[in-house]
Write a protein that holds these residues in place. Structure first.
Motif, PDB file in Angstrom:
ATOM      1  N   VAL A 269       0.855  -1.175   0.063  1.00 53.15           N
ATOM      2  CA  VAL A 269       0.016   0.112  -0.045  1.00 53.15           C
ATOM      3  C   VAL A 269       0.834   1.263   0.006  1.00 53.15           C
ATOM      4  O   VAL A 269       0.210   2.244  -0.361  1.00 53.15           O
ATOM      5  N   LEU A 270       2.046   1.172   0.439  1.00 56.29           N
ATOM      6  CA  LEU A 270       2.951   2.318   0.367  1.00 56.29           C
ATOM      7  C   LEU A 270       3.498   2.712  -0.920  1.00 56.29           C
ATOM      8  O   LEU A 270       3.832   1.915  -1.825  1.00 56.29           O
ATOM      9  N   GLU A 271       3.425   4.149  -1.188  1.00 60.37           N
ATOM     10  CA  GLU A 271       4.005   4.513  -2.649  1.00 60.37           C
ATOM     11  C   GLU A 271       5.066   5.360  -2.088  1.00 60.37           C
ATOM     12  O   GLU A 271       5.540   5.836  -1.389  1.00 60.37           O
ATOM     13  N   PRO A 272       5.978   5.431  -3.507  1.00 55.69           N
ATOM     14  CA  PRO A 272       7.138   6.416  -3.281  1.00 55.69           C
ATOM     15  C   PRO A 272       6.737   7.662  -2.546  1.00 55.69           C
ATOM     16  O   PRO A 272       5.819   8.402  -3.150  1.00 55.69           O
ATOM     17  N   GLY A 273       7.671   8.010  -1.741  1.00 52.90           N
ATOM     18  CA  GLY A 273       7.605   9.236  -1.031  1.00 52.90           C
ATOM     19  C   GLY A 273       6.920   9.275   0.289  1.00 52.90           C
ATOM     20  O   GLY A 273       7.077  10.462   1.131  1.00 52.90           O
ATOM     21  N   GLN A 274       6.077   8.366   0.634  1.00 57.42           N
ATOM     22  CA  GLN A 274       5.190   8.191   1.530  1.00 57.42           C
ATOM     23  C   GLN A 274       6.017   7.649   2.986  1.00 57.42           C
ATOM     24  O   GLN A 274       5.539   7.749   4.052  1.00 57.42           O
ATOM     25  N   HIS A 275       7.351   7.020   2.815  1.00 57.63           N
ATOM     26  CA  HIS A 275       8.091   6.354   3.808  1.00 57.63           C
ATOM     27  C   HIS A 275       9.346   6.254   2.970  1.00 57.63           C
ATOM     28  O   HIS A 275       9.578   5.913   2.021  1.00 57.63           O
ATOM     29  N   GLY A 276      10.480   6.334   4.059  1.00 61.14           N
ATOM     30  CA  GLY A 276      11.802   6.247   3.596  1.00 61.14           C
ATOM     31  C   GLY A 276      12.824   6.236   4.588  1.00 61.14           C
ATOM     32  O   GLY A 276      12.562   6.306   5.809  1.00 61.14           O
ATOM     33  N   SER A 277      14.243   6.232   4.146  1.00 64.90           N
ATOM     34  CA  SER A 277      15.216   6.111   5.043  1.00 64.90           C
ATOM     35  C   SER A 277      16.505   6.321   4.423  1.00 64.90           C
ATOM     36  O   SER A 277      16.843   5.678   3.355  1.00 64.90           O
ATOM     37  N   THR A 278      17.195   7.473   4.822  1.00 62.91           N
ATOM     38  CA  THR A 278      18.406   7.688   4.142  1.00 62.91           C
ATOM     39  C   THR A 278      19.276   6.313   3.959  1.00 62.91           C
ATOM     40  O   THR A 278      20.139   5.904   2.850  1.00 62.91           O
ATOM     41  N   PHE A 279      19.626   5.667   5.097  1.00 56.33           N
ATOM     42  CA  PHE A 279      20.509   4.544   5.155  1.00 56.33           C
ATOM     43  C   PHE A 279      19.804   3.200   4.957  1.00 56.33           C
ATOM     44  O   PHE A 279      20.654   2.345   4.935  1.00 56.33           O
ATOM     45  N   GLY A 280      18.543   3.162   4.926  1.00 58.77           N
ATOM     46  CA  GLY A 280      17.917   1.834   4.861  1.00 58.77           C
ATOM     47  C   GLY A 280      17.968   0.976   3.646  1.00 58.77           C
ATOM     48  O   GLY A 280      18.064   1.680   2.572  1.00 58.77           O
ATOM     49  N   GLY A 281      18.408  -0.021   3.736  1.00 61.77           N
ATOM     50  CA  GLY A 281      18.711  -0.751   2.599  1.00 61.77           C
ATOM     51  C   GLY A 281      20.265  -0.650   2.003  1.00 61.77           C
ATOM     52  O   GLY A 281      20.411  -0.859   0.659  1.00 61.77           O
ATOM     53  N   ASN A 282      21.179   0.235   2.481  1.00 59.33           N
ATOM     54  CA  ASN A 282      22.239   0.265   1.985  1.00 59.33           C
ATOM     55  C   ASN A 282      23.135  -0.810   1.492  1.00 59.33           C
ATOM     56  O   ASN A 282      22.899  -1.639   2.398  1.00 59.33           O
ATOM     57  N   PRO A 283      24.033  -0.618   0.715  1.00 61.14           N
ATOM     58  CA  PRO A 283      24.789  -1.934   0.592  1.00 61.14           C
ATOM     59  C   PRO A 283      25.590  -2.693   1.556  1.00 61.14           C
ATOM     60  O   PRO A 283      25.570  -3.861   1.405  1.00 61.14           O
ATOM     61  N   LEU A 284      26.194  -1.846   2.493  1.00 55.24           N
ATOM     62  CA  LEU A 284      26.827  -2.555   3.617  1.00 55.24           C
ATOM     63  C   LEU A 284      26.113  -3.327   4.519  1.00 55.24           C
ATOM     64  O   LEU A 284      26.256  -4.374   4.751  1.00 55.24           O
ATOM     65  N   SER A 285      24.925  -2.456   4.747  1.00 58.89           N
ATOM     66  CA  SER A 285      23.958  -3.412   5.624  1.00 58.89           C
ATOM     67  C   SER A 285      23.462  -4.426   4.799  1.00 58.89           C
ATOM     68  O   SER A 285      23.093  -5.762   5.634  1.00 58.89           O
ATOM     69  N   ALA A 286      22.994  -4.510   3.664  1.00 53.65           N
ATOM     70  CA  ALA A 286      22.442  -5.555   3.085  1.00 53.65           C
ATOM     71  C   ALA A 286      23.305  -6.761   2.552  1.00 53.65           C
ATOM     72  O   ALA A 286      22.962  -7.885   2.863  1.00 53.65           O
ATOM     73  N   ALA A 287      24.624  -6.479   2.424  1.00 52.88           N
ATOM     74  CA  ALA A 287      25.525  -7.286   2.386  1.00 52.88           C
ATOM     75  C   ALA A 287      25.853  -8.251   3.644  1.00 52.88           C
ATOM     76  O   ALA A 287      25.853  -9.403   3.734  1.00 52.88           O
ATOM     77  N   VAL A 288      25.861  -7.511   4.839  1.00 52.77           N
ATOM     78  CA  VAL A 288      25.861  -8.076   6.199  1.00 52.77           C
ATOM     79  C   VAL A 288      24.603  -8.970   6.586  1.00 52.77           C
ATOM     80  O   VAL A 288      24.735 -10.264   6.985  1.00 52.77           O
ATOM     81  N   GLY A 289      23.494  -8.361   6.118  1.00 56.95           N
ATOM     82  CA  GLY A 289      22.279  -9.004   6.455  1.00 56.95           C
ATOM     83  C   GLY A 289      22.050 -10.289   5.361  1.00 56.95           C
ATOM     84  O   GLY A 289      21.638 -11.272   5.844  1.00 56.95           O
TER      85      GLY A 289
END
Length: 398
Positions: A269-289
């Motif tokens: 239900v979420l559309e672009p611009g309605q929720h976000g995070s500057t660092f959320g999903g960054n490559p370093l976090s994703a690689a460790v995850g």
């Protein structure tokens, strides 16, 4: 000179131990003394300190790229989302940084789903939460906390929440109405002292939510990712929530990583611009995850928890039977709450540290034990030797 006491805001009251290194279940202070870590960063360190696989994954990504923002795609985020969704039996992932962010995200998503899909009248959505809950300390989250330390003097509070006693299925049922969009609960309450609900509670909440078109949101930030010997605490009751909030161990104790995982028709239900995070999903976090998910898929940590859990329960029961101050304990997997009748939980933690074991008190007279999931039998023996000695010390001085 106490630089922390001088330059840091006093929102924590740490034990007077200065840690500078850690490997596995053990840490070392600046004077070279070793301690068994039985807090494990509130379960953020489920895989132990400086886990070789996780450090290797982080170092490899550090040499490539660490940050792009979600304004662009990166080559780690898509695979991370797919692998985490498959592991969790979910359809969609929304990455964030901290556990509190994940909970805030789940609340926003549930409200949007309520208005856009369930057709709840504008600004009338309500979410049912549990007494003694802990979901973080942001302004919205403390609005439905009954912990005075977290809540007092931080109002005005966010409306739209109704509180039921944890484990009381009838109270949850009575609070539901046509405008209820979600029930938010920890499957097992961590900050409250490792409180385990009655066996029928979570399945009953699941059934009520299904019957009334209400989302079940499970906060698995502390309880999930192997802590209970299963992938998620909900697995203990064969319950599938509509949304789960994950965090802490998802970042392997290296970087903050959290996520909301669940149904695509809800997160969608979420559309672009309605929720976000500057660092959320960054490559370093994703690689460790990704490496965390791979390790969880292999199942070695969960298997170790299942092997050691009976030994942990037996050790706690032995202490309770010894008459040295343990009046109650709760236990599941490698996670326990120990309540004492002589002295405070803080005093017990101070004496534990003197015997080389680190733990954290909660709610006055309770100490939580949540060691790394890869601890050994020998480590557990050290934990119980320290706990017994600390309890005897406390009994002599109170």
């Amino acid at each position: 000179m106490d630089q922390e006491g001088t330059w840091l805001a006093h929102n924590y009251h740490p034990l007077d131990i200065v840690i500078h290194a850690g490997h596995g279940a053990w840490v070392e202070d600046v004077q070279g003394r070793r301690y068994l870590d039985c807090l494990a960063g509130y379960s953020a360190l489920n895989f132990g300190h400086t886990n070789r696989r996780l450090v290797r994954a982080a170092k490899a990504q550090l040499d490539t790229i660490t940050m792009t923002s979600r304004a662009f795609r990166n080559d780690q985020l898509g695979p991370f989302a797919r692998e985490l969704a498959e592991f969790a039996g979910a359809e969609m992932v929304l990455p964030m940084n901290t556990g509190a962010e994940a909970v805030e995200t789940a609340i926003k998503t549930a409200r949007a789903w309520g208005y856009r899909v369930k057709a709840v009248p504008e600004n009338r959505a309500n979410i049912i939460v549990m007494g003694s809950n802990f979901h973080g300390r942001t302004t919205t989250v403390i609005s439905f906390s009954d912990d005075d330390d977290a809540r007092s003097d931080f109002g005005p509070y966010t409306a739209g929440f109704r509180m039921a006693p944890f484990g009381d299925l009838g109270a949850v049922r009575d609070l539901m109405d046509d405008n209820t969009v979600a029930v938010l609960t920890e499957p097992i309450q961590g900050e409250a002292g490792v409180i385990i609900p009655p066996p029928s509670f979570l399945p009953g909440v699941r059934q009520l939510c299904t019957e009334n078109n209400i989302l079940l949101i499970a906060d698995e930030i502390q309880s999930g990712l192997g802590r209970t010997g299963t992938n998620f605490a909900c697995d203990l009751w064969a319950v599938t929530p509509d949304l789960m909030t994950l965090g802490k161990a998802l970042g392997g104790g290296i970087v903050p990583v959290s996520a909301v995982v669940g149904r695509a028709d809800v997160l969608g239900v979420l559309e672009p611009g309605q929720h976000g995070s500057t660092f959320g999903g960054n490559p370093l976090s994703a690689a460790v995850g990704r490496e965390v998910v791979q390790m969880l898929n292999e199942g070695d940590c969960q298997a170790n928890v299942r092997e050691l859990a009976p030994r942990m329960h037996a050790g706690l029961q032995e202490l309770a039977d010894a008459g040295i101050g343990v009046v109650n304990f709760t236990h599941v997997g490698l996670w326990s709450g120990v309540t004492i009748d002589s002295g405070s939980g803080r005093e017990l933690c101070e004496r534990l540290a003197a015997h080389g074991v680190l733990a954290k008190d909660t709610h006055g007279h309770t100490v939580r034990l949540s060691p790394p999931l890869m601890m050994s039998r020998g480590d557990m023996d050290v934990m119980f030797e320290g706990l017994s000695a600390a309890l005897h010390d406390l009994a002599r001085t109170n």
